[in-house]
Write a protein that holds these residues in place. Structure first.
Motif, PDB file in Angstrom:
ATOM      1  N   CYS A 104       0.664  -1.152   0.079  1.00 30.89           N
ATOM      2  CA  CYS A 104      -0.397  -0.028  -0.124  1.00 30.89           C
ATOM      3  C   CYS A 104       0.888   0.985   0.044  1.00 30.89           C
ATOM      4  O   CYS A 104       2.038   0.977  -0.119  1.00 30.89           O
ATOM      5  CB  CYS A 104      -1.110  -0.044   1.300  1.00 30.89           C
ATOM      6  SG  CYS A 104       0.074   0.219   2.492  1.00 30.89           S
ATOM      7  N   LYS A 105      -0.003   2.067  -0.366  1.00 28.03           N
ATOM      8  CA  LYS A 105       0.886   3.764  -0.460  1.00 28.03           C
ATOM      9  C   LYS A 105       1.611   4.141   0.581  1.00 28.03           C
ATOM     10  O   LYS A 105       2.835   4.757   1.032  1.00 28.03           O
ATOM     11  CB  LYS A 105       0.156   4.399  -0.952  1.00 28.03           C
ATOM     12  CG  LYS A 105      -1.287   4.967   0.504  1.00 28.03           C
ATOM     13  CD  LYS A 105      -2.205   6.435  -0.032  1.00 28.03           C
ATOM     14  CE  LYS A 105      -3.003   6.359   0.583  1.00 28.03           C
ATOM     15  NZ  LYS A 105      -3.751   7.329  -0.167  1.00 28.03           N
ATOM     16  N   HIS A 106       0.710   3.217   2.188  1.00 22.25           N
ATOM     17  CA  HIS A 106       1.713   3.909   3.754  1.00 22.25           C
ATOM     18  C   HIS A 106       3.247   3.197   3.526  1.00 22.25           C
ATOM     19  O   HIS A 106       4.213   3.491   3.927  1.00 22.25           O
ATOM     20  CB  HIS A 106       0.778   3.551   4.750  1.00 22.25           C
ATOM     21  CG  HIS A 106      -0.406   3.858   4.508  1.00 22.25           C
ATOM     22  ND1 HIS A 106      -1.687   3.046   4.337  1.00 22.25           N
ATOM     23  CD2 HIS A 106      -1.082   5.101   4.391  1.00 22.25           C
ATOM     24  CE1 HIS A 106      -2.637   4.080   4.397  1.00 22.25           C
ATOM     25  NE2 HIS A 106      -1.996   5.120   4.744  1.00 22.25           N
ATOM     26  N   GLN A 107       3.096   1.916   3.586  1.00 21.64           N
ATOM     27  CA  GLN A 107       4.378   0.869   3.274  1.00 21.64           C
ATOM     28  C   GLN A 107       5.221   1.129   2.032  1.00 21.64           C
ATOM     29  O   GLN A 107       6.799   1.663   2.916  1.00 21.64           O
ATOM     30  CB  GLN A 107       3.893  -0.520   2.579  1.00 21.64           C
ATOM     31  CG  GLN A 107       3.387  -1.250   3.777  1.00 21.64           C
ATOM     32  CD  GLN A 107       2.888  -3.001   3.518  1.00 21.64           C
ATOM     33  OE1 GLN A 107       1.331  -2.845   3.126  1.00 21.64           O
ATOM     34  NE2 GLN A 107       4.040  -3.364   3.171  1.00 21.64           N
ATOM     35  N   ILE A 108       4.920   1.900   0.897  1.00 20.36           N
ATOM     36  CA  ILE A 108       6.231   1.947   0.413  1.00 20.36           C
ATOM     37  C   ILE A 108       6.368   3.596   0.544  1.00 20.36           C
ATOM     38  O   ILE A 108       7.770   3.427   0.486  1.00 20.36           O
ATOM     39  CB  ILE A 108       5.744   2.796  -1.305  1.00 20.36           C
ATOM     40  CG1 ILE A 108       5.088   1.090  -1.747  1.00 20.36           C
ATOM     41  CG2 ILE A 108       6.185   3.238  -2.028  1.00 20.36           C
ATOM     42  CD1 ILE A 108       3.975   1.571  -3.057  1.00 20.36           C
ATOM     43  N   ALA A 109       5.679   4.866   1.590  1.00 21.94           N
ATOM     44  CA  ALA A 109       5.778   5.637   1.727  1.00 21.94           C
ATOM     45  C   ALA A 109       7.230   5.191   2.935  1.00 21.94           C
ATOM     46  O   ALA A 109       8.613   6.219   2.917  1.00 21.94           O
ATOM     47  CB  ALA A 109       4.941   6.651   2.713  1.00 21.94           C
ATOM     48  N   ALA A 110       7.103   4.577   4.020  1.00 20.72           N
ATOM     49  CA  ALA A 110       7.241   4.352   5.137  1.00 20.72           C
ATOM     50  C   ALA A 110       9.223   3.657   4.749  1.00 20.72           C
ATOM     51  O   ALA A 110      10.073   3.691   4.884  1.00 20.72           O
ATOM     52  CB  ALA A 110       7.356   2.895   6.109  1.00 20.72           C
ATOM     53  N   HIS A 111       9.087   2.940   3.602  1.00 18.17           N
ATOM     54  CA  HIS A 111      10.098   2.230   2.965  1.00 18.17           C
ATOM     55  C   HIS A 111      11.019   3.360   1.867  1.00 18.17           C
ATOM     56  O   HIS A 111      12.910   3.408   2.348  1.00 18.17           O
ATOM     57  CB  HIS A 111       9.771   1.602   1.446  1.00 18.17           C
ATOM     58  CG  HIS A 111      10.868   0.556   1.367  1.00 18.17           C
ATOM     59  ND1 HIS A 111      10.495  -0.392   0.815  1.00 18.17           N
ATOM     60  CD2 HIS A 111      12.599   0.841   1.842  1.00 18.17           C
ATOM     61  CE1 HIS A 111      12.249  -0.853  -0.216  1.00 18.17           C
ATOM     62  NE2 HIS A 111      13.304  -0.292   0.566  1.00 18.17           N
ATOM     63  N   ILE A 112      10.478   4.751   1.461  1.00 23.03           N
ATOM     64  CA  ILE A 112      10.920   6.063   0.860  1.00 23.03           C
ATOM     65  C   ILE A 112      12.011   6.410   2.865  1.00 23.03           C
ATOM     66  O   ILE A 112      13.385   6.555   2.391  1.00 23.03           O
ATOM     67  CB  ILE A 112      10.304   6.750   0.372  1.00 23.03           C
ATOM     68  CG1 ILE A 112       9.933   6.098  -0.869  1.00 23.03           C
ATOM     69  CG2 ILE A 112      10.926   7.880   0.687  1.00 23.03           C
ATOM     70  CD1 ILE A 112       8.771   6.688  -1.740  1.00 23.03           C
ATOM     71  N   LEU A 113      10.568   6.382   3.494  1.00 21.33           N
ATOM     72  CA  LEU A 113      11.752   7.152   5.149  1.00 21.33           C
ATOM     73  C   LEU A 113      12.157   6.532   5.556  1.00 21.33           C
ATOM     74  O   LEU A 113      13.539   6.759   5.989  1.00 21.33           O
ATOM     75  CB  LEU A 113      10.574   7.967   6.110  1.00 21.33           C
ATOM     76  CG  LEU A 113       9.527   9.144   5.007  1.00 21.33           C
ATOM     77  CD1 LEU A 113       8.134   8.612   6.196  1.00 21.33           C
ATOM     78  CD2 LEU A 113      10.131   9.943   4.871  1.00 21.33           C
ATOM     79  N   GLY A 114      12.313   5.198   5.541  1.00 23.92           N
ATOM     80  CA  GLY A 114      13.499   4.164   6.078  1.00 23.92           C
ATOM     81  C   GLY A 114      15.221   4.398   4.912  1.00 23.92           C
ATOM     82  O   GLY A 114      15.395   4.460   5.671  1.00 23.92           O
ATOM     83  N   LEU A 115      14.524   4.442   3.564  1.00 23.83           N
ATOM     84  CA  LEU A 115      16.237   4.640   2.762  1.00 23.83           C
ATOM     85  C   LEU A 115      16.107   5.564   3.024  1.00 23.83           C
ATOM     86  O   LEU A 115      17.708   6.134   2.872  1.00 23.83           O
ATOM     87  CB  LEU A 115      15.327   4.285   1.741  1.00 23.83           C
ATOM     88  CG  LEU A 115      15.139   3.238   1.522  1.00 23.83           C
ATOM     89  CD1 LEU A 115      14.795   3.302  -0.411  1.00 23.83           C
ATOM     90  CD2 LEU A 115      16.396   2.427   1.543  1.00 23.83           C
ATOM     91  N   ALA A 116      15.928   7.013   3.464  1.00 23.85           N
ATOM     92  CA  ALA A 116      16.449   8.471   4.282  1.00 23.85           C
ATOM     93  C   ALA A 116      17.071   8.070   5.401  1.00 23.85           C
ATOM     94  O   ALA A 116      17.591   9.521   5.479  1.00 23.85           O
ATOM     95  CB  ALA A 116      15.638   9.510   3.504  1.00 23.85           C
ATOM     96  N   ALA A 117      16.993   7.579   5.640  1.00 21.29           N
ATOM     97  CA  ALA A 117      17.214   7.776   7.621  1.00 21.29           C
ATOM     98  C   ALA A 117      19.069   7.113   7.646  1.00 21.29           C
ATOM     99  O   ALA A 117      19.631   6.852   6.608  1.00 21.29           O
ATOM    100  CB  ALA A 117      16.164   7.099   8.272  1.00 21.29           C
TER     101      ALA A 117
END
Length: 117
Positions: A104-117
């Motif tokens: 879902c879009k929430h999972q993808i957003a969490a993935h993006i933010l996780g990569l940026a951390a």
């Protein structure tokens, strides 16, 4: 109320105090916003469809994901703002995430933010 009792807004990624209007509206400072945008373009995200990544990026731009546990688990706000979900890059508690056929879009957003951390 004194001038010192003003509300302090912090970056959702690094926790620094935000001062500019643009940063306050976005929820991220300029450096963190650039890192989040760069992560959205990462090769890892090639596994998702372009429209899914676009929706996830909209969530991030709106500040709809709030980190809960060290940039791995996020509190995601629904579109109408009435419900919150817990999102991780591997799972989400929203109806689409529970079905689990696609990210879902929430999972993808969490993935993006996780990569940026």
């Amino acid at each position: 109320m004194s001038a010192r009792a003003e509300r302090v807004t912090r970056c959702l990624r690094c926790g620094r105090v935000l001062r500019s209007t643009r940063s306050l509206n976005a929820g991220y400072g300029p450096t963190c916003r650039a890192k989040v945008r760069a992560a959205a373009k990462a090769a890892v995200l090639a596994q998702y469809k372009a429209h899914q990544v676009e929706k996830a990026q909209e969530l991030i731009d709106q500040g709809a994901l709030i980190p809960l546990r060290g940039h791995r688990v996020f509190l995601a706000v629904s579109t109408d703002g009435s419900v919150t979900y817990r999102a991780h890059r591997a799972a989400c508690t929203c109806p689409a995430g529970i079905k689990g056929r696609h990210a879902c879009k929430h999972q993808i957003a969490a993935h993006i933010l996780g990569l940026a951390a």
